[in-house]
Design an enzyme around this catalytic site. Structure first.
Site, PDB file in Angstrom:
ATOM      1  N   LYS A   1      31.858  45.111  50.108  1.00 24.68           N
ATOM      2  CA  LYS A   1      32.990  44.367  50.680  1.00 24.68           C
ATOM      3  C   LYS A   1      32.575  43.790  52.015  1.00 24.68           C
ATOM      4  CE  LYS A   1      37.821  44.365  51.873  1.00 24.68           C
ATOM      5  NZ  LYS A   1      37.529  43.254  52.804  1.00 24.68           N
TER       6      LYS A   1
ATOM      7  N   ARG B   1      37.298  34.339  52.972  1.00 24.75           N
ATOM      8  CA  ARG B   1      37.263  33.919  51.569  1.00 24.75           C
ATOM      9  C   ARG B   1      37.054  32.418  51.488  1.00 24.75           C
ATOM     10  NH1 ARG B   1      39.939  37.567  47.932  1.00 24.75           N
ATOM     11  NH2 ARG B   1      39.713  36.105  46.184  1.00 24.75           N
TER      12      ARG B   1
ATOM     13  N   ARG C   1      41.181  30.820  52.283  1.00 25.92           N
ATOM     14  CA  ARG C   1      42.133  31.730  51.631  1.00 25.92           C
ATOM     15  C   ARG C   1      43.533  31.130  51.609  1.00 25.92           C
ATOM     16  NH1 ARG C   1      42.785  38.060  52.033  1.00 25.92           N
ATOM     17  NH2 ARG C   1      44.993  38.286  51.609  1.00 25.92           N
TER      18      ARG C   1
ATOM     19  N   GLU D   1      32.806  35.030  49.622  1.00 23.78           N
ATOM     20  CA  GLU D   1      33.093  35.379  51.007  1.00 23.78           C
ATOM     21  C   GLU D   1      32.008  34.785  51.891  1.00 23.78           C
ATOM     22  OE1 GLU D   1      35.714  38.296  53.332  1.00 23.78           O
ATOM     23  OE2 GLU D   1      35.753  37.623  51.257  1.00 23.78           O
TER      24      GLU D   1
ATOM     25  N   PHE E   1      31.187  36.165  44.212  1.00 22.29           N
ATOM     26  CA  PHE E   1      31.457  37.333  43.375  1.00 22.29           C
ATOM     27  C   PHE E   1      32.329  37.056  42.153  1.00 22.29           C
ATOM     28  CE2 PHE E   1      34.228  37.646  47.192  1.00 22.29           C
ATOM     29  CZ  PHE E   1      35.462  37.414  46.602  1.00 22.29           C
TER      30      PHE E   1
ATOM     31  N   ARG F   1      47.987  41.016  43.549  1.00 23.91           N
ATOM     32  CA  ARG F   1      47.362  42.186  44.161  1.00 23.91           C
ATOM     33  C   ARG F   1      47.705  43.402  43.299  1.00 23.91           C
ATOM     34  NH1 ARG F   1      46.117  42.631  49.524  1.00 23.91           N
ATOM     35  NH2 ARG F   1      47.595  40.992  50.092  1.00 23.91           N
TER      36      ARG F   1
ATOM     37  N   LYS G   1      39.889  48.428  47.265  1.00 19.13           N
ATOM     38  CA  LYS G   1      38.887  48.436  48.333  1.00 19.13           C
ATOM     39  C   LYS G   1      38.829  49.808  48.988  1.00 19.13           C
ATOM     40  CE  LYS G   1      42.240  45.937  51.215  1.00 19.13           C
ATOM     41  NZ  LYS G   1      42.521  44.639  51.852  1.00 19.13           N
TER      42      LYS G   1
END
Length: 568
Positions: free
Chosen positions: A256, A261, A276, A306, A346, A425, A431
């Site tokens: 992470k 983003r 983002r 990212e 990713f 989400r 995370k």
């Protein structure tokens, strides 16, 4: 054309409704009445938007400009308008009162026989559009002129909602969920079909018009398009990562990163980059554009990743450094040399004409690796994030420590069989970070400091978000952890967001700015409308990359509080 009066009446009716079901029905009734050509406008208007979020278009109207426009339309001095707002606490109610008074004073014998032409939804949109496109010398006059036209052409009730729309805050509690359900109800299509269409278009205006025009079949034909960004899938902190991994049996483990983003859109040699918040940041990151052109071997693709600011040794720099690159509008090349970027990809949502979000992560991963080429040397500027699929807890702990040793935040724990869910989400992306608890909260109030901070806003009332009511609920005040430069920056930003009056020394702030706040614990408290209060809150950083609606929710506050009790 649909009259704006119809829209204003709907807004007024919804303000008096507390039931979500009844609100949805009123929105559905409005959508059924609106012509298909105007549906995108009406749909965004009812959600307090003038333009779709993905478009990058900014209305650029602040309270000061709105006051001047209202003054010119009504004849009331700006200072009197400001004084009235301190009483009403709302620009919409203020506009309503002012124009009611003006109309009362203008009544003449001949006015009884004069019919004022109705404003249409399209006319209101077109005037906002002209105002948004005005730039350079004379742009303020153009904005004021068009707002003044809207106020002089509207009824007092219409003016109430025009003024709120100008600030993109209708205050009627209608968000994406209500509109999604209203589209389904209005045009007799399944909610899940509407939801999927929204996921791939990121535009409920398009979805509404498509549903009205072509029904289920037309909605199912909608897909992702290059250069129309979709919402990014989000992660959540796991309260028990071991239990979650055991539930998955095997998890995809990735580093992470503490960066920003980036959604990459590539079509041939054309590359566009979105933040983002879905802002177009292509011009701020020319070095990243060239890297993508060189290493992404696909005719068309939409990628998720990212961007991390790195030092000369390739180690990550502070989060604020990458934001300096994203904000930059001038001397971009010079800033690129001073703050080099590493792009860690990713995920992939679209490849060579095919939408991939309904494929499992393991399949998307293969597609991503197939279209990104980078050697060990190239990996300093672009790479596919390393991923290990395992259920071995010792190995996961080892990868976690390696990520921390490399200067990163921790690890992502993903369900290998999960789909890409734009804007969602949940437990498919978790995370794991070091234990210090932080929350992303919205500034809703501020007060001037004392002594060394006398000319600065030195204390901020912060709030969590309630997605059910679309309200921001206060959880405390924060005034520690800020440097002098950060105090100056926040004072400059928040001074332009003050609204309403001063109550107990605290100025109300339009909820636009998100702060990351650390704290010792959450307590029950009657002092704030959330019912909770942060103990020893401390400022960590400004989250420029987050919209207010992405702040932590009242549900998350309650969950953290419950977890604290279990640890006692």
């Amino acid at each position: 054309m649909t009259s704006f009066r119809e829209f204003a009446e709907t807004c007024q009716a919804i303000e008096k409704i507390s039931s979500t079901i009844d609100t949805t029905s009123r929105v559905a009734d409005l959508l059924k009445k609106v012509d298909v050509e105007e549906l995108p406008i009406a749909t965004h208007f009812i959600m307090s938007e003038v333009f779709p979020a993905w478009s990058g278009e900014q209305l650029g109207i602040g309270t000061s400009l709105l006051y001047v426009s209202l003054s010119k339309a009504s004849g009331m001095p700006v200072k009197s308008i400001e004084s009235l707002i301190r009483t009403t606490g709302d620009i919409g109610d203020t506009a309503l009162l002012i124009l009611k008074e003006k109309r009362k004073n203008q009544v003449t014998f001949s006015s009884f026989f004069e019919e004022q032409p109705e404003l249409s939804i399209t006319e209101v949109y077109n005037r906002f559009k002209i105002a948004s496109e005005a730039s350079g010398k004379g742009s303020q006059d153009i904005k004021i002129k068009n707002l003044q036209f809207l106020f002089t052409s509207s009824t007092p009730r219409e003016a109430k909602y025009i003024s709120r729309l100008a600030l993109e805050e209708l205050r009627i509690g209608v968000g994406e969920g209500v509109v999604r359900d209203a589209i389904a109800k209005a045009f007799s299509v399944p909610v899940d079909v509407v939801e999927h269409a929204f996921m791939v278009t990121n535009d409920l205006g398009i979805v509404a018009a498509t549903a009205k025009d072509g029904g289920v079949e037309a909605l199912e034909s909608l897909g992702i398009e290059i250069n129309r960004p979709i919402k990014m899938m989000l992660s959540q902190i796991s309260p028990d990562i071991v239990a979650d991994i055991k539930e998955m049996k095997e998890a995809a483990i990735e580093w992470k990163f503490d960066g920003a983003r980036v959604q990459v859109h590539k079509a041939g040699d054309s590359v566009m980059l979105f933040s983002r918040k879905l802002e177009n940041v292509t011009n701020s990151l020319p070095d990243l554009v060239e890297i993508i052109r060189k290493h992404v071997k696909a005719e068309s693709a939409i990628l998720d990743g990212e961007a991390v600011a790195v030092d000369e040794n390739g180690r990550p720099r502070a989060f604020q450094e990458i934001l300096k690159r994203f904000r930059r509008k001038y001397d971009v090349e010079e800033k690129a040399l001073g703050i080099p970027i590493q792009l860690n990809l990713f995920d992939i949502m679209y490849l060579n004409g095919k939408t991939l979000i309904d494929l499992p992560l393991i399949e998307r991963r293969k597609a991503l690796e197939s279209c990104v080429e980078s050697s060990v040397e190239d990996s300093k500027s672009i790479s596919v994030d390393k991923q290990v699929i395992t259920g071995d807890l010792d190995l996961i702990e080892k990868i976690y420590k390696e990520a921390l040793d490399a200067g990163h935040e921790g690890v992502m724990v993903k369900n290998p069989n999960s789909f890409y869910s734009p804007g969602k989400r949940g437990k498919n992306w978790l995370k794991k970070k070091p234990l210090m608890e932080t929350l992303d909260l919205v500034v809703v109030g501020a007060e001037w400091g004392f002594g060394r901070r006398a000319n600065l806003l030195g204390s901020y009332t912060v709030a969590c978000y309630d997605p059910k009511t679309l309200r921001f609920l206060q959880v405390g005040k924060v005034g520690t952890g800020l440097t002098d430069d950060q105090l100056k920056e926040l004072t400059e930003i928040l001074s332009g967001l003050m609204e309403g009056g001063e109550a107990g020394g605290i100025f109300a702030i339009r909820p636009k700015i998100v702060l990351e706040i650390a704290f010792e614990e959450i307590q029950k408290s009657p002092n704030y409308d959330s019912g909770f209060a942060l103990r020893f809150p401390r400022f960590i950083r400004i989250r420029d990359d987050k919209d207010p609606e992405e702040a932590d929710t009242i549900q998350r506050i309650g969950k953290v509080y419950s977890q604290q009790l279990k640890r006692l």
